[in-house]
Structure formats: structure tokens, C-alpha cells
Design a protein around this motif. Structure first.
Motif, PDB file in Angstrom:
ATOM      1  N   ALA A   1      22.388 -26.267 -24.685  1.00 33.18           N
ATOM      2  CA  ALA A   1      21.749 -25.367 -23.710  1.00 33.18           C
ATOM      3  C   ALA A   1      22.808 -24.683 -22.856  1.00 33.18           C
TER       4      ALA A   1
ATOM      5  N   ALA B   1      23.580 -20.746 -22.518  1.00 32.50           N
ATOM      6  CA  ALA B   1      23.672 -20.073 -21.219  1.00 32.50           C
ATOM      7  C   ALA B   1      24.941 -19.227 -21.150  1.00 32.50           C
TER       8      ALA B   1
ATOM      9  N   SER C   1      17.561 -18.261 -19.646  1.00 30.34           N
ATOM     10  CA  SER C   1      16.448 -19.072 -20.126  1.00 30.34           C
ATOM     11  C   SER C   1      16.922 -19.791 -21.377  1.00 30.34           C
TER      12      SER C   1
ATOM     13  N   SER D   1      16.940 -24.116 -16.393  1.00 32.59           N
ATOM     14  CA  SER D   1      17.879 -23.228 -17.078  1.00 32.59           C
ATOM     15  C   SER D   1      18.921 -22.672 -16.109  1.00 32.59           C
TER      16      SER D   1
END
Length: 71
Positions: free
Chosen positions: A24, A28, A42, A58
Motif C-alpha cells: 500500500a 501511495a 487511495s 490511505s
């Protein structure tokens, strides 16, 4: 700084693995490299915006990624 440490108590991803959190964060970084602000990324499927219009988890992942792993 660890991503898990900055997630809120009511995080939408309480069981995310370190591998998932790192992925994640990398996503990002890619979004921010494309021009997204760290508060507007997101990176969690199905995450809902909060009352202020942010993806809370997020955005926190994006902030840590910006400080630690993004080029």
C-alpha cells in the motif's frame, strides 16, 4: 516509523500484514509521483472517505511512505 503505529484505532484494515502495508505504501508513492497529494491517495480497496473527504487510512499510509520510502 511504522505504518501500523500511525493507523487509527478504528482502522479499516486491522488485520493487514506487513507485506500488504508495504505494498500500500508503494502504491501511495506511485500515486504521489503522479501528482496526488499524500492526503488524497487511495490505496485500500473499498475504503470510504471520512466526513472531511479524506481516505483516513490511505492518507496516513501516504504520509509515512512520503517520509520513508518514496524516492
Amino acid at each position: 516509523m511504522k505504518i501500523r503505529d500511525i493507523l487509527p484505532d478504528d482502522t479499516s484494515i486491522p488485520n493487514a500484514t506487513d507485506t500488504q502495508l508495504l505494498a500500500a505504501a508503494q502504491e501511495a508513492c506511485e500515486q504521489m509521483a503522479g501528482g496526488a497529494d499524500s492526503t488524497m491517495v487511495s490505496v485500500i480497496d473499498g475504503e470510504q472517505k471520512d466526513g472531511a473527504g479524506y481516505y483516513q487510512d490511505s492518507a496516513r499510509i501516504g504520509a509515512v511512505a512520503k517520509q520513508t520510502i518514496c524516492p
